[in-house]
Structure formats: structure tokens, C-alpha cells
Design a protein around this motif. Structure first.
Motif, PDB file in Angstrom:
ATOM      1  N   SER A   5      11.011 -22.226   1.337  1.00 32.43           N
ATOM      2  CA  SER A   5      10.238 -23.462   1.504  1.00 32.43           C
ATOM      3  C   SER A   5       8.907 -23.178   2.185  1.00 32.43           C
ATOM      4  O   SER A   5       7.867 -23.700   1.769  1.00 32.43           O
ATOM      5  CB  SER A   5      11.024 -24.479   2.338  1.00 32.43           C
ATOM      6  N   SER A   6       8.935 -22.335   3.210  1.00 36.92           N
ATOM      7  CA  SER A   6       7.698 -21.988   3.928  1.00 36.92           C
ATOM      8  C   SER A   6       6.710 -21.283   3.014  1.00 36.92           C
ATOM      9  O   SER A   6       5.512 -21.583   3.036  1.00 36.92           O
ATOM     10  CB  SER A   6       8.005 -21.091   5.126  1.00 36.92           C
ATOM     11  N   VAL A   7       7.206 -20.348   2.220  1.00 33.10           N
ATOM     12  CA  VAL A   7       6.319 -19.609   1.314  1.00 33.10           C
ATOM     13  C   VAL A   7       5.770 -20.547   0.250  1.00 33.10           C
ATOM     14  O   VAL A   7       4.570 -20.539  -0.038  1.00 33.10           O
ATOM     15  CB  VAL A   7       7.060 -18.417   0.667  1.00 33.10           C
ATOM     16  N   ILE A   8       6.630 -21.355  -0.333  1.00 36.35           N
ATOM     17  CA  ILE A   8       6.217 -22.287  -1.387  1.00 36.35           C
ATOM     18  C   ILE A   8       5.171 -23.265  -0.873  1.00 36.35           C
ATOM     19  O   ILE A   8       4.210 -23.589  -1.575  1.00 36.35           O
ATOM     20  CB  ILE A   8       7.452 -23.031  -1.953  1.00 36.35           C
ATOM     21  N   ASP A   9       5.329 -23.720   0.370  1.00 38.92           N
ATOM     22  CA  ASP A   9       4.406 -24.696   0.949  1.00 38.92           C
ATOM     23  C   ASP A   9       3.111 -24.072   1.462  1.00 38.92           C
ATOM     24  O   ASP A   9       2.165 -24.787   1.772  1.00 38.92           O
ATOM     25  CB  ASP A   9       5.085 -25.450   2.095  1.00 38.92           C
ATOM     26  N   SER A  10       3.060 -22.754   1.547  1.00 40.70           N
ATOM     27  CA  SER A  10       1.894 -22.073   2.106  1.00 40.70           C
ATOM     28  C   SER A  10       0.885 -21.698   1.025  1.00 40.70           C
ATOM     29  O   SER A  10       1.268 -21.228  -0.048  1.00 40.70           O
ATOM     30  CB  SER A  10       2.353 -20.792   2.821  1.00 40.70           C
ATOM     31  N   PRO A  11      -0.405 -21.865   1.315  1.00 42.02           N
ATOM     32  CA  PRO A  11      -1.413 -21.386   0.357  1.00 42.02           C
ATOM     33  C   PRO A  11      -1.496 -19.855   0.336  1.00 42.02           C
ATOM     34  O   PRO A  11      -2.143 -19.275  -0.529  1.00 42.02           O
ATOM     35  CB  PRO A  11      -2.720 -22.003   0.879  1.00 42.02           C
ATOM     36  N   ALA A  43      10.564 -13.745  -7.989  1.00 35.36           N
ATOM     37  CA  ALA A  43       9.618 -12.842  -7.320  1.00 35.36           C
ATOM     38  C   ALA A  43       8.896 -13.641  -6.256  1.00 35.36           C
ATOM     39  O   ALA A  43       8.536 -14.802  -6.471  1.00 35.36           O
ATOM     40  CB  ALA A  43       8.617 -12.253  -8.304  1.00 35.36           C
ATOM     41  N   GLN A  44       8.714 -13.021  -5.107  1.00 36.29           N
ATOM     42  CA  GLN A  44       7.981 -13.636  -4.008  1.00 36.29           C
ATOM     43  C   GLN A  44       6.775 -12.762  -3.714  1.00 36.29           C
ATOM     44  O   GLN A  44       6.898 -11.546  -3.563  1.00 36.29           O
ATOM     45  CB  GLN A  44       8.858 -13.729  -2.762  1.00 36.29           C
ATOM     46  N   CYS A  45       5.611 -13.378  -3.648  1.00 39.00           N
ATOM     47  CA  CYS A  45       4.397 -12.636  -3.312  1.00 39.00           C
ATOM     48  C   CYS A  45       3.614 -13.409  -2.263  1.00 39.00           C
ATOM     49  O   CYS A  45       3.751 -14.622  -2.132  1.00 39.00           O
ATOM     50  CB  CYS A  45       3.556 -12.363  -4.545  1.00 39.00           C
ATOM     51  N   GLN A  46       2.841 -12.676  -1.509  1.00 40.40           N
ATOM     52  CA  GLN A  46       2.051 -13.281  -0.446  1.00 40.40           C
ATOM     53  C   GLN A  46       0.737 -12.531  -0.300  1.00 40.40           C
ATOM     54  O   GLN A  46       0.572 -11.436  -0.835  1.00 40.40           O
ATOM     55  CB  GLN A  46       2.827 -13.246   0.877  1.00 40.40           C
ATOM     56  N   LEU A  47      -0.153 -13.138   0.439  1.00 41.74           N
ATOM     57  CA  LEU A  47      -1.397 -12.466   0.803  1.00 41.74           C
ATOM     58  C   LEU A  47      -1.169 -11.753   2.124  1.00 41.74           C
ATOM     59  O   LEU A  47      -0.601 -12.335   3.051  1.00 41.74           O
ATOM     60  CB  LEU A  47      -2.538 -13.478   0.965  1.00 41.74           C
ATOM     61  N   ARG A  48      -1.598 -10.525   2.194  1.00 43.38           N
ATOM     62  CA  ARG A  48      -1.540  -9.784   3.446  1.00 43.38           C
ATOM     63  C   ARG A  48      -2.973  -9.543   3.894  1.00 43.38           C
ATOM     64  O   ARG A  48      -3.772  -8.961   3.171  1.00 43.38           O
ATOM     65  CB  ARG A  48      -0.801  -8.466   3.270  1.00 43.38           C
ATOM     66  N   ASN A  49      -3.258 -10.018   5.096  1.00 41.23           N
ATOM     67  CA  ASN A  49      -4.600  -9.871   5.650  1.00 41.23           C
ATOM     68  C   ASN A  49      -4.697  -8.705   6.613  1.00 41.23           C
ATOM     69  O   ASN A  49      -5.795  -8.311   6.987  1.00 41.23           O
ATOM     70  CB  ASN A  49      -5.024 -11.167   6.352  1.00 41.23           C
ATOM     71  N   ASP A  50      -3.550  -8.179   7.034  1.00 40.86           N
ATOM     72  CA  ASP A  50      -3.555  -6.991   7.887  1.00 40.86           C
ATOM     73  C   ASP A  50      -3.691  -5.758   6.994  1.00 40.86           C
ATOM     74  O   ASP A  50      -3.688  -5.863   5.767  1.00 40.86           O
ATOM     75  CB  ASP A  50      -2.258  -6.931   8.708  1.00 40.86           C
ATOM     76  N   TYR A  51      -3.792  -4.592   7.585  1.00 40.91           N
ATOM     77  CA  TYR A  51      -3.946  -3.376   6.801  1.00 40.91           C
ATOM     78  C   TYR A  51      -2.686  -3.119   5.978  1.00 40.91           C
ATOM     79  O   TYR A  51      -1.576  -3.192   6.468  1.00 40.91           O
ATOM     80  CB  TYR A  51      -4.217  -2.161   7.706  1.00 40.91           C
ATOM     81  N   VAL A  52      -2.884  -2.810   4.709  1.00 44.09           N
ATOM     82  CA  VAL A  52      -1.791  -2.441   3.816  1.00 44.09           C
ATOM     83  C   VAL A  52      -2.017  -0.993   3.413  1.00 44.09           C
ATOM     84  O   VAL A  52      -3.093  -0.633   2.916  1.00 44.09           O
ATOM     85  CB  VAL A  52      -1.753  -3.356   2.571  1.00 44.09           C
ATOM     86  N   GLU A  53      -1.020  -0.171   3.642  1.00 42.03           N
ATOM     87  CA  GLU A  53      -1.085   1.258   3.382  1.00 42.03           C
ATOM     88  C   GLU A  53      -1.674   1.558   2.005  1.00 42.03           C
ATOM     89  O   GLU A  53      -1.213   1.031   0.994  1.00 42.03           O
ATOM     90  CB  GLU A  53       0.327   1.851   3.467  1.00 42.03           C
ATOM     91  N   GLY A  54      -2.733   2.379   1.994  1.00 43.03           N
ATOM     92  CA  GLY A  54      -3.330   2.832   0.750  1.00 43.03           C
ATOM     93  C   GLY A  54      -4.372   1.914   0.143  1.00 43.03           C
ATOM     94  O   GLY A  54      -4.955   2.240  -0.881  1.00 43.03           O
ATOM     95  N   THR A  55      -4.621   0.751   0.751  1.00 43.48           N
ATOM     96  CA  THR A  55      -5.585  -0.191   0.172  1.00 43.48           C
ATOM     97  C   THR A  55      -6.924  -0.104   0.887  1.00 43.48           C
ATOM     98  O   THR A  55      -7.039   0.436   1.982  1.00 43.48           O
ATOM     99  CB  THR A  55      -5.064  -1.639   0.249  1.00 43.48           C
ATOM    100  N   GLU A  56      -7.928  -0.678   0.239  1.00 43.62           N
ATOM    101  CA  GLU A  56      -9.283  -0.651   0.798  1.00 43.62           C
ATOM    102  C   GLU A  56      -9.883  -2.036   0.961  1.00 43.62           C
ATOM    103  O   GLU A  56     -11.039  -2.161   1.359  1.00 43.62           O
ATOM    104  CB  GLU A  56     -10.184   0.200  -0.107  1.00 43.62           C
ATOM    105  N   SER A  57      -9.147  -3.075   0.620  1.00 44.03           N
ATOM    106  CA  SER A  57      -9.696  -4.428   0.676  1.00 44.03           C
ATOM    107  C   SER A  57      -8.749  -5.344   1.446  1.00 44.03           C
ATOM    108  O   SER A  57      -7.649  -4.954   1.815  1.00 44.03           O
ATOM    109  CB  SER A  57      -9.903  -4.964  -0.750  1.00 44.03           C
ATOM    110  N   GLY A  72       9.279  -9.346  -2.709  1.00 42.64           N
ATOM    111  CA  GLY A  72      10.601  -9.152  -3.270  1.00 42.64           C
ATOM    112  C   GLY A  72      10.634  -9.560  -4.721  1.00 42.64           C
ATOM    113  O   GLY A  72       9.921 -10.479  -5.128  1.00 42.64           O
ATOM    114  N   ILE A  73      11.448  -8.855  -5.488  1.00 41.25           N
ATOM    115  CA  ILE A  73      11.631  -9.187  -6.905  1.00 41.25           C
ATOM    116  C   ILE A  73      13.051  -8.800  -7.282  1.00 41.25           C
ATOM    117  O   ILE A  73      13.550  -7.753  -6.875  1.00 41.25           O
ATOM    118  CB  ILE A  73      10.577  -8.482  -7.791  1.00 41.25           C
ATOM    119  N   LEU A  74      13.693  -9.684  -8.040  1.00 42.57           N
ATOM    120  CA  LEU A  74      15.061  -9.410  -8.456  1.00 42.57           C
ATOM    121  C   LEU A  74      15.342 -10.114  -9.768  1.00 42.57           C
ATOM    122  O   LEU A  74      14.930 -11.259  -9.962  1.00 42.57           O
ATOM    123  CB  LEU A  74      16.063  -9.908  -7.411  1.00 42.57           C
TER     124      LEU A  74
END
Length: 147
Positions: free
Chosen positions: A35-41, A58-72, A80-82
Motif C-alpha cells: 500500500s505504501s509503495v502503491i501510494d507513493s510517487p 514486480a515492485q520498483c522504486q526510485l533510489r536517490n542514494d548511491y546505487v552500486e555501479g551507477t552514475e546518476s 522484487g520480482i516473482l
């Protein structure tokens, strides 16, 4: 096959799929989380159905902290995906992933990332098959402090 972005009324269905992967939680906890993820932009949940039966999520989100191997930042992140075992190897997981990636692009992301446990060979093979590149391998440690 029908894949769609979950709405608030789909939180329990998403949780019932997620419990198959995250069995150390309860359906009630996961329903709250979904519910929290669905309600969140900052997040989205996608469900796959065959007729009236839910067969994947599948659940996806925006990550604003550093993500290993990324540059943006932000980076779209597959949390998660199942797909139910009897429906695997039929393109459902790839289709769910594509919807997550499309959602991330719509949020302005130029990179998309994910992770899996070191011993989860099935997840590793899936990630490699759908175009991810391995960025790093990590073992995390924790130590309790006496205070």
C-alpha cells in the motif's frame, strides 16, 4: 497475459504474491508495505494476471542514494520480482521488468538497477539473461554495540 500497474485495491493481491518470495514477513505486513509503495510517487507495483489468477508481480522504486555501479540519480530499482513457478519461462518476468523500466524512464531515470543474494542462482541467471551487468559482489556485516 495482462500486466498492469497496481492500484490501492490491489495491495493484498500484490502481498499474496510477495509472500512467496519474502516468506519471513506476514501477508498483513506486506499488504501494508505494498500500500505504501502503491501510494507513493517514488514507487510502483505491477501485477501479471492470466484470466482471474494473479501469476506474478514486480515492485520498483526510485533510489536517490548511491546505487552500486551507477552514475546518476535517481535510479530506477527493481526491489522484487516473482512469477509463480508453473508460469515461469514464458516471458512474464521479462514483461514485468519491462513495465518497471518503462515506469523508471517516465520518472526521468537513465539507469535501472537491481540486486540478488549471492546464493540465488536463479535470480542471477534471470538478471544476466535480461541484460543486467554485474556491478559488484558484496558481503554485508553487522556487529551489535553494547550501549
Amino acid at each position: 497475459m495482462m500486466i498492469y500497474k497496481a492500484g490501492h485495491s490491489d495491495a493484498q493481491a500484490a502481498a499474496e504474491m510477495a509472500i512467496l518470495m519474502w516468506g519471513n514477513h506476514t501477508v498483513e505486513e506486506l499488504t501494508e508495505d505494498m500500500s505504501s509503495v502503491i501510494d507513493s510517487p517514488e514507487g510502483a507495483v505491477f501485477l501479471a494476471r492470466e484470466g482471474e489468477e494473479f501469476i506474478g508481480f514486480a515492485q520498483c522504486q526510485l533510489r536517490n542514494d548511491y546505487v552500486e555501479g551507477t552514475e546518476s540519480s535517481p535510479v530506477g530499482y527493481l526491489e522484487g520480482i516473482l512469477v509463480r513457478e508453473e508460469y515461469r519461462h514464458q516471458g512474464y518476468a521479462r514483461a514485468l521488468l519491462e513495465r518497471c523500466q518503462q515506469w523508471a524512464e517516465e520518472q526521468g531515470c537513465s539507469e535501472f538497477a537491481s540486486d540478488c543474494e549471492l546464493d540465488n542462482e536463479e535470480s542471477y541467471r534471470f538478471h544476466m539473461k535480461v541484460g543486467f551487468e554485474e556491478a559488484n559482489r558484496v558481503i554485508c556485516f553487522i556487529k551489535q554495540l553494547n550501549n
